[in-house]
Design an enzyme around this catalytic site. Structure first.
Site, PDB file in Angstrom:
ATOM      1  N   ARG A   1      87.900  36.602  48.293  1.00 51.55           N
ATOM      2  CA  ARG A   1      87.690  35.430  49.154  1.00 51.55           C
ATOM      3  C   ARG A   1      88.513  34.243  48.681  1.00 51.55           C
ATOM      4  NH1 ARG A   1      86.160  34.487  54.337  1.00 51.55           N
ATOM      5  NH2 ARG A   1      84.978  32.534  54.604  1.00 51.55           N
TER       6      ARG A   1
ATOM      7  N   THR B   1      56.292  43.469  41.935  1.00 53.77           N
ATOM      8  CA  THR B   1      54.864  43.644  42.211  1.00 53.77           C
ATOM      9  C   THR B   1      54.368  45.015  41.774  1.00 53.77           C
ATOM     10  OG1 THR B   1      55.140  42.233  44.153  1.00 53.77           O
ATOM     11  CG2 THR B   1      53.129  43.581  44.044  1.00 53.77           C
TER      12      THR B   1
ATOM     13  N   GLU C   1      53.903  48.618  39.992  1.00 56.72           N
ATOM     14  CA  GLU C   1      53.825  48.959  38.566  1.00 56.72           C
ATOM     15  C   GLU C   1      53.343  47.774  37.755  1.00 56.72           C
ATOM     16  OE1 GLU C   1      54.562  52.432  38.531  1.00 56.72           O
ATOM     17  OE2 GLU C   1      52.966  51.841  37.186  1.00 56.72           O
TER      18      GLU C   1
HETATM   19  C1  LIG Z   1      63.274  54.437  38.623  1.00 58.09           C
HETATM   20  C2  LIG Z   1      62.819  53.141  38.931  1.00 58.09           C
HETATM   21  C3  LIG Z   1      62.273  53.129  40.325  1.00 58.09           C
HETATM   22  C4  LIG Z   1      60.858  53.574  40.245  1.00 58.09           C
HETATM   23  C5  LIG Z   1      60.351  53.642  41.643  1.00 58.09           C
HETATM   24  C6  LIG Z   1      58.902  53.389  41.620  1.00 58.09           C
HETATM   25  C7  LIG Z   1      58.358  53.244  42.997  1.00 58.09           C
HETATM   26  C8  LIG Z   1      57.139  52.363  43.020  1.00 58.09           C
HETATM   27  C9  LIG Z   1      56.098  52.805  42.025  1.00 58.09           C
HETATM   28  C10 LIG Z   1      54.936  51.895  42.032  1.00 58.09           C
HETATM   29  C11 LIG Z   1      53.708  52.613  41.577  1.00 58.09           C
HETATM   30  C12 LIG Z   1      52.562  51.702  41.301  1.00 58.09           C
HETATM   31  O1  LIG Z   1      52.584  50.534  41.587  1.00 58.09           O
HETATM   32  S1  LIG Z   1      51.320  52.500  40.507  1.00 58.09           S
HETATM   33  C13 LIG Z   1      50.089  51.282  40.290  1.00 58.09           C
HETATM   34  C14 LIG Z   1      50.517  50.247  39.270  1.00 58.09           C
HETATM   35  N1  LIG Z   1      49.404  49.410  38.942  1.00 58.09           N
HETATM   36  C15 LIG Z   1      49.393  48.620  37.885  1.00 58.09           C
HETATM   37  O2  LIG Z   1      50.369  48.465  37.167  1.00 58.09           O
HETATM   38  C16 LIG Z   1      48.058  47.937  37.622  1.00 58.09           C
HETATM   39  C17 LIG Z   1      48.241  46.798  36.633  1.00 58.09           C
HETATM   40  N2  LIG Z   1      47.010  46.582  35.907  1.00 58.09           N
HETATM   41  C18 LIG Z   1      46.848  47.149  34.639  1.00 58.09           C
HETATM   42  O3  LIG Z   1      47.733  47.794  34.070  1.00 58.09           O
HETATM   43  C19 LIG Z   1      45.522  46.885  33.972  1.00 58.09           C
HETATM   44  O4  LIG Z   1      44.547  46.575  34.950  1.00 58.09           O
HETATM   45  C20 LIG Z   1      45.634  45.675  32.975  1.00 58.09           C
HETATM   46  C21 LIG Z   1      46.496  46.093  31.802  1.00 58.09           C
HETATM   47  C22 LIG Z   1      46.234  44.449  33.674  1.00 58.09           C
HETATM   48  C23 LIG Z   1      44.223  45.305  32.508  1.00 58.09           C
HETATM   49  O5  LIG Z   1      43.640  46.520  32.110  1.00 58.09           O
HETATM   50  P1  LIG Z   1      42.179  46.523  31.497  1.00 58.09           P
HETATM   51  O6  LIG Z   1      41.735  47.900  31.406  1.00 58.09           O
HETATM   52  O7  LIG Z   1      41.351  45.534  32.243  1.00 58.09           O
HETATM   53  O8  LIG Z   1      42.507  46.066  30.019  1.00 58.09           O
HETATM   54  P2  LIG Z   1      42.347  44.659  29.332  1.00 58.09           P
HETATM   55  O9  LIG Z   1      40.912  44.324  29.273  1.00 58.09           O
HETATM   56  O10 LIG Z   1      43.293  43.680  29.903  1.00 58.09           O
HETATM   57  O11 LIG Z   1      42.903  45.072  27.929  1.00 58.09           O
HETATM   58  C24 LIG Z   1      42.096  45.890  27.098  1.00 58.09           C
HETATM   59  C25 LIG Z   1      42.989  46.338  25.963  1.00 58.09           C
HETATM   60  O12 LIG Z   1      43.806  47.408  26.419  1.00 58.09           O
HETATM   61  C26 LIG Z   1      45.188  47.112  26.168  1.00 58.09           C
HETATM   62  N3  LIG Z   1      45.981  47.716  27.228  1.00 58.09           N
HETATM   63  C27 LIG Z   1      45.950  47.404  28.539  1.00 58.09           C
HETATM   64  N4  LIG Z   1      46.817  48.181  29.211  1.00 58.09           N
HETATM   65  C28 LIG Z   1      47.404  49.002  28.293  1.00 58.09           C
HETATM   66  C29 LIG Z   1      48.401  50.023  28.374  1.00 58.09           C
HETATM   67  N5  LIG Z   1      49.005  50.359  29.539  1.00 58.09           N
HETATM   68  N6  LIG Z   1      48.755  50.661  27.245  1.00 58.09           N
HETATM   69  C30 LIG Z   1      48.186  50.316  26.072  1.00 58.09           C
HETATM   70  N7  LIG Z   1      47.252  49.355  25.920  1.00 58.09           N
HETATM   71  C31 LIG Z   1      46.860  48.701  27.020  1.00 58.09           C
HETATM   72  C32 LIG Z   1      45.256  45.609  26.197  1.00 58.09           C
HETATM   73  O13 LIG Z   1      46.402  45.159  25.490  1.00 58.09           O
HETATM   74  C33 LIG Z   1      43.950  45.244  25.497  1.00 58.09           C
HETATM   75  O14 LIG Z   1      44.155  45.425  24.119  1.00 58.09           O
HETATM   76  P3  LIG Z   1      43.289  44.472  23.144  1.00 58.09           P
HETATM   77  O15 LIG Z   1      43.718  43.063  23.467  1.00 58.09           O
HETATM   78  O16 LIG Z   1      41.852  44.745  23.473  1.00 58.09           O
HETATM   79  O17 LIG Z   1      43.724  44.949  21.778  1.00 58.09           O
HETATM   80  C1  LIG Z   2      56.433  48.880  47.504  1.00 55.06           C
HETATM   81  C2  LIG Z   2      55.152  49.152  46.753  1.00 55.06           C
HETATM   82  C3  LIG Z   2      54.906  50.448  46.283  1.00 55.06           C
HETATM   83  C4  LIG Z   2      53.714  50.731  45.623  1.00 55.06           C
HETATM   84  N1  LIG Z   2      53.470  52.020  45.212  1.00 55.06           N
HETATM   85  C5  LIG Z   2      52.277  52.308  44.644  1.00 55.06           C
HETATM   86  C6  LIG Z   2      51.960  53.659  44.267  1.00 55.06           C
HETATM   87  O1  LIG Z   2      52.762  54.562  44.467  1.00 55.06           O
HETATM   88  N2  LIG Z   2      50.738  53.913  43.713  1.00 55.06           N
HETATM   89  C7  LIG Z   2      49.821  52.915  43.494  1.00 55.06           C
HETATM   90  O2  LIG Z   2      48.745  53.201  42.979  1.00 55.06           O
HETATM   91  N3  LIG Z   2      50.095  51.620  43.807  1.00 55.06           N
HETATM   92  C8  LIG Z   2      51.293  51.305  44.383  1.00 55.06           C
HETATM   93  N4  LIG Z   2      51.580  50.003  44.724  1.00 55.06           N
HETATM   94  C9  LIG Z   2      50.566  48.969  44.511  1.00 55.06           C
HETATM   95  C10 LIG Z   2      50.958  48.052  43.375  1.00 55.06           C
HETATM   96  O3  LIG Z   2      50.864  48.712  42.164  1.00 55.06           O
HETATM   97  C11 LIG Z   2      50.042  46.822  43.396  1.00 55.06           C
HETATM   98  O4  LIG Z   2      50.295  46.115  44.583  1.00 55.06           O
HETATM   99  C12 LIG Z   2      50.337  45.937  42.185  1.00 55.06           C
HETATM  100  O5  LIG Z   2      49.808  46.538  41.035  1.00 55.06           O
HETATM  101  C13 LIG Z   2      49.776  44.536  42.336  1.00 55.06           C
HETATM  102  O6  LIG Z   2      48.394  44.590  42.513  1.00 55.06           O
HETATM  103  P1  LIG Z   2      47.708  43.808  43.745  1.00 55.06           P
HETATM  104  O7  LIG Z   2      48.389  44.213  44.982  1.00 55.06           O
HETATM  105  O8  LIG Z   2      46.242  44.003  43.606  1.00 55.06           O
HETATM  106  O9  LIG Z   2      48.054  42.297  43.471  1.00 55.06           O
HETATM  107  P2  LIG Z   2      46.994  41.124  43.102  1.00 55.06           P
HETATM  108  O10 LIG Z   2      46.505  41.329  41.728  1.00 55.06           O
HETATM  109  O11 LIG Z   2      46.024  41.010  44.207  1.00 55.06           O
HETATM  110  O12 LIG Z   2      47.993  39.892  43.083  1.00 55.06           O
HETATM  111  C14 LIG Z   2      47.841  38.774  43.960  1.00 55.06           C
HETATM  112  C15 LIG Z   2      48.079  37.528  43.148  1.00 55.06           C
HETATM  113  O13 LIG Z   2      46.990  37.383  42.229  1.00 55.06           O
HETATM  114  C16 LIG Z   2      47.474  37.098  40.924  1.00 55.06           C
HETATM  115  N5  LIG Z   2      46.534  37.589  39.921  1.00 55.06           N
HETATM  116  C17 LIG Z   2      45.836  38.743  39.956  1.00 55.06           C
HETATM  117  N6  LIG Z   2      45.058  38.859  38.857  1.00 55.06           N
HETATM  118  C18 LIG Z   2      45.284  37.753  38.110  1.00 55.06           C
HETATM  119  C19 LIG Z   2      44.775  37.280  36.844  1.00 55.06           C
HETATM  120  N7  LIG Z   2      43.897  37.975  36.124  1.00 55.06           N
HETATM  121  N8  LIG Z   2      45.245  36.115  36.381  1.00 55.06           N
HETATM  122  C20 LIG Z   2      46.162  35.417  37.088  1.00 55.06           C
HETATM  123  N9  LIG Z   2      46.659  35.793  38.293  1.00 55.06           N
HETATM  124  C21 LIG Z   2      46.228  36.946  38.782  1.00 55.06           C
HETATM  125  C22 LIG Z   2      48.817  37.862  40.886  1.00 55.06           C
HETATM  126  O14 LIG Z   2      49.662  37.298  39.880  1.00 55.06           O
HETATM  127  C23 LIG Z   2      49.358  37.608  42.292  1.00 55.06           C
HETATM  128  O15 LIG Z   2      50.023  36.349  42.303  1.00 55.06           O
HETATM  129  C24 LIG Z   2      52.764  49.693  45.392  1.00 55.06           C
HETATM  130  C25 LIG Z   2      53.029  48.403  45.841  1.00 55.06           C
HETATM  131  C26 LIG Z   2      54.215  48.124  46.517  1.00 55.06           C
HETATM  132  C27 LIG Z   2      54.466  46.736  47.007  1.00 55.06           C
END
Ligand SMILES: CCCCCCCCCCCC(=O)SCCNC(=O)CCNC(=O)[C@H](O)C(C)(C)COP(=O)(O)OP(=O)(O)OC[C@H]1O[C@@H](n2cnc3c(N)ncnc32)[C@H](O)[C@@H]1OP(=O)(O)O
Ligand SMILES: Cc1cc2nc3c(=O)[nH]c(=O)nc-3n(C[C@H](O)[C@H](O)[C@H](O)COP(=O)(O)OP(=O)(O)OC[C@H]3O[C@@H](n4cnc5c(N)ncnc54)[C@H](O)[C@@H]3O)c2cc1C
Length: 638
Positions: free
Chosen positions: A318, A430, A432
């Site tokens: 560009r 968002t 994972e």
């Molecule tokens: C190729 C690319 C493309 C890839 C393409 C992919 C396509 C899209 C795929 C998307 C798939 C999804 O979204 S699957 C769904 C994903 N969902 C999530 O990620 C949910 C996020 N939420 C969580 O992970 C959990 O709720 C937490 C960690 C936020 C809170 O868990 P909790 O059970 O309430 O635990 P909490 O009281 O906070 O903590 C208790 C104790 O456990 C520990 N702890 C908590 N989590 C963990 C952990 N995972 N491993 C070890 N330790 C842990 C804490 O440090 C704490 O230690 P201490 O302090 O007690 O020592």
């Molecule tokens: C494209 C896509 C693909 C996905 N694929 C999968 C899949 O294959 N399998 C699966 O199981 N899930 C899947 N998900 C779901 C995804 O893992 C969740 O949406 C994600 O973990 C966020 O959780 P939530 O939607 O409940 O967000 P929420 O937690 O409701 O977030 C809403 C707002 O609240 C805030 N919040 C929440 N808790 C707190 C706190 N304690 N303190 C401060 N702020 C807070 C967040 O920061 C955010 O701003 C997918 C989502 C998307 C968008």
């Protein structure tokens, strides 16, 4: 075409003059970017195989309806699988082929979550039963954790799994609307099985969330099994984008599964109805999420490098303003403002590449330790994967949008590849784990570490990062010092968590440079990029650094001067640095980013291919426009 100037001729490398400026061995840098000569060879071979096969074309996606788009995705997934089987590709080559097909699909979750969950949380026996079926794709799996009412709060999930000792089964049930599984990729229309996460109830007692293998659809006619209500949750952000994925909704109505379909590596239920918790932390149930978070960090470097490649090549093509005596206008890449926006993103792409390599090592190390029941590094692995997933996906999503803006108006065209890249990528902030929720996990980890180690978080950092380390300690002391609760200080603690993750990225980049890096000028280029990454963040967050007292305003000014100098050092190498990503034009999917830089003829040609241009007079003219023009509507209204 008539009157085609030299500058528009096909087959001419319009960026040759830029490539000739390079001061380093690009082929050697390609190996560094790929990770090894072997990794480069696999990547190069498979990306060209995909690019040369019309079965994987993707330039028509934006013109398809949702149903056509989805059917095309199924076709491609089946075609990819046939290619993998026919060519007897290895697991590594197959993963690369799915990567270069570059289309969110059910296979991401089958290979990326369903299989890892069974490997990480299944017993040997369960792995032996289910993995062969999954590897041969005789079953297609998804990861069904998130519900309509809960995603972040896994312990808040409502789906129940109640043990029936009479029949040696679990009854999986969705007791409320909000317990409907919602979002799982691949669930909506394709998956035959799910790893479903539910609250385990044995003998009337609750034992928290566990994973269960549940069949959803018949392997004969794909119809949902008894008690299963399943479908797609509808259109998502952007037109093509993530709508190639069938994110689904699922309700269980007292669905019975055999007891041996509860993933029992972490805890068990005996046929007598005894719940046994192995002596492993319950958080191992979260192990799949930790695994995917570390893959997402590596993926961030891929997505950001794609956007940067497009924006850098186009910035060199560009020209705008600055013509002297009728000579060529100035390349926008020569403007200091363009460099100050683009080159930190180029540096970030490399930084995220190397942090992704390190995180892969950390994950492998913690997995090996878990096998020996050594849980000592699990908290750090959780904090690192959570924090770096948050940091890199936020920076990448913002970076892709910045690259779109760096390309001006043409960046907003689908043919630039940037709108689609952004729309597909942004949910990474968002899924994972919501990025803020994950940073709060890091903040908790830092609070615990500070309380255990006192002020010094860690002395294990390279010298060049003292300012970064002092910044984290300062931010933590300012917050931990005052007696207010975690919730009250959470916004500040999240900032400290970001600072901690930036410290890790900078220190790992420095450590990478301490390794043997072959190739003329390659290490020097990486040193420039490392300094850009570190000084750019120091400039961006200079308030933090100044408040620590470890840098003065003079230092901050010098850092800014140094940044400008570093940008000038990158400038002659910019095109070569993005060529080192070794992306095919097919994978980039961008006219602005095409290798030969022959942008304008391609843009012009692409416009006429839009379906709207199939007719000179658009549908609707005679019904709506002609009456308008002929004043017929006005008189009719009178
Ligand atoms: C190729 C690319 C493309 C890839 C393409 C992919 C396509 C899209 C795929 C998307 C798939 C999804 O979204 S699957 C769904 C994903 N969902 C999530 O990620 C949910 C996020 N939420 C969580 O992970 C959990 O709720 C937490 C960690 C936020 C809170 O868990 P909790 O059970 O309430 O635990 P909490 O009281 O906070 O903590 C208790 C104790 O456990 C520990 N702890 C908590 N989590 C963990 C952990 N995972 N491993 C070890 N330790 C842990 C804490 O440090 C704490 O230690 P201490 O302090 O007690 O020592
Ligand atoms: C494209 C896509 C693909 C996905 N694929 C999968 C899949 O294959 N399998 C699966 O199981 N899930 C899947 N998900 C779901 C995804 O893992 C969740 O949406 C994600 O973990 C966020 O959780 P939530 O939607 O409940 O967000 P929420 O937690 O409701 O977030 C809403 C707002 O609240 C805030 N919040 C929440 N808790 C707190 C706190 N304690 N303190 C401060 N702020 C807070 C967040 O920061 C955010 O701003 C997918 C989502 C998307 C968008």
């Amino acid at each position: 075409m008539e009157g085609v100037g030299e500058e528009e001729m096909e087959g001419v490398d319009h960026l040759a003059h830029e490539r000739n400026k390079s001061e380093f061995d690009v082929d050697a840098m390609k190996i560094v970017w790929a990770g090894s000569p072997h990794a480069f060879d696999v990547s190069d071979r498979i990306s060209k195989l995909v690019a040369s096969d019309p079965g994987f074309r993707k330039d028509n996606r934006s013109t398809l309806s949702r149903k056509e788009l989805f059917k095309n995705t199924l076709r491609k997934a089946a075609y990819a699988w046939k290619t993998i089987v026919d060519l007897r590709l290895s697991e590594e080559e197959a993963a690369k082929l799915r990567f270069y097909v570059d289309e969110p699909a059910f296979t991401d979750l089958h290979w990326g979550m369903f299989i890892p969950a069974i490997k990480g949380q299944g017993t040997e026996e369960q792995q032996q039963k289910w993995l062969p079926l999954a590897y041969k794709m005789q079953i297609i799996g998804c990861y069904a954790q998130t519900e309509l009412g809960h995603g972040s709060n896994v312990q808040g999930l409502e789906t129940t799994a109640t043990f029936d000792s009479q029949t040696d089964e679990f009854i999986i049930h969705s007791p409320t609307l909000t317990s409907s599984k919602w979002w799982p990729g691949g669930l909506g229309k394709v998956a035959t099985h799910a790893i479903a996460y539910a609250r385990l109830i044995v003998g009337g007692r609750e034992h928290g969330v566990h994973g269960f293998i549940v069949q959803l659809r018949s392997l004969e006619d794909h119809s949902p099994l008894l008690g299963i209500t399943v479908g797609d949750i509808g259109m998502k952000f952007g037109n093509g984008a993530y709508n190639t994925m069938d994110n689904g909704v699922l309700q269980f109505d007292h669905v019975r599964i055999p007891r041996n379909q509860m993933l029992m590596r972490v805890s068990q239920v005996t046929c007598e109805g005894k719940y046994k918790q192995s002596d492993v932390p319950r958080q191992l149930v979260y192990g799949t999420m930790v695994y995917v978070r570390q893959t997402i960090v590596a993926d961030a470097s891929c997505a950001l490098s794609r956007a940067v490649c497009i924006a850098t090549r186009y910035s060199a093509v560009r020209r705008q303003f600055g013509s002297q005596n009728g000579g060529p206008e100035t390349q926008v890449i020569d403007y200091k403002t363009q460099q100050s926006r683009l080159f930190p993103l180029l540096a970030s792409a490399y930084a995220f590449r190397f942090i992704g390599e390190w995180l892969k090592w950390l994950y492998a190390d913690v997995t090996q330790r878990l096998q020996a029941n050594d849980f000592s590094t699990l908290p750090e692995a959780h904090a690192c994967t959570a924090g770096l997933k948050s940091l890199t996906t936020t920076a990448t999503a913002d970076g892709i949008e910045e690259c779109r803006k760096l390309c001006g108006g043409h960046g907003y065209l689908c043919s630039s590849g940037l709108p689609e890249l952004f729309a597909v990528y942004v949910p990474a902030c968002t899924y994972e784990g919501d990025n803020t929720v994950l940073l709060l996990q890091v903040a908790r980890f830092l609070m615990k570490t500070v309380s255990q180690l006192g002020s010094r978080l860690s002395s294990k950092k390279p010298v060049g990062t003292i300012a970064y380390m002092t910044r984290v300690e300062h931010l933590m002391q300012c917050r931990c010092g005052v007696q207010r609760g975690f919730a009250e200080l959470s916004a500040d603690l999240v900032e400290a968590a970001v600072a901690h993750c930036q410290l890790i990225v900078v220190s790992k980049f420095i450590e990478k440079l301490q390794q043997e890096i072959p190739g003329k000028g390659v290490k020097q280029q990486l040193e420039v990029l490392c300094n850009i990454y570190a000084l750019f963040l120091l400039h961006k967050h200079q308030g933090d650094f100044l408040s620590t007292g470890c840098i003065t305003p003079k230092h901050a000014a010098l850092a800014n001067d140094e940044l400008r100098s570093l940008y000038s050092q990158v400038r002659p190498n910019a095109i070569a640095l993005v060529d080192a990503f070794n992306y095919t034009d097919h994978y980039l999917g961008s006219i602005l980013g095409c290798y030969d830089g022959n942008v304008y003829p391609k843009l012009y040609e692409a416009a006429w291919k839009d379906p709207l241009n199939e007719s000179v007079v658009p549908d609707g003219y005679h019904l709506y426009i002609r009456p308008l023009l002929k004043q017929e509507i006005r008189t009719a209204r009178l």
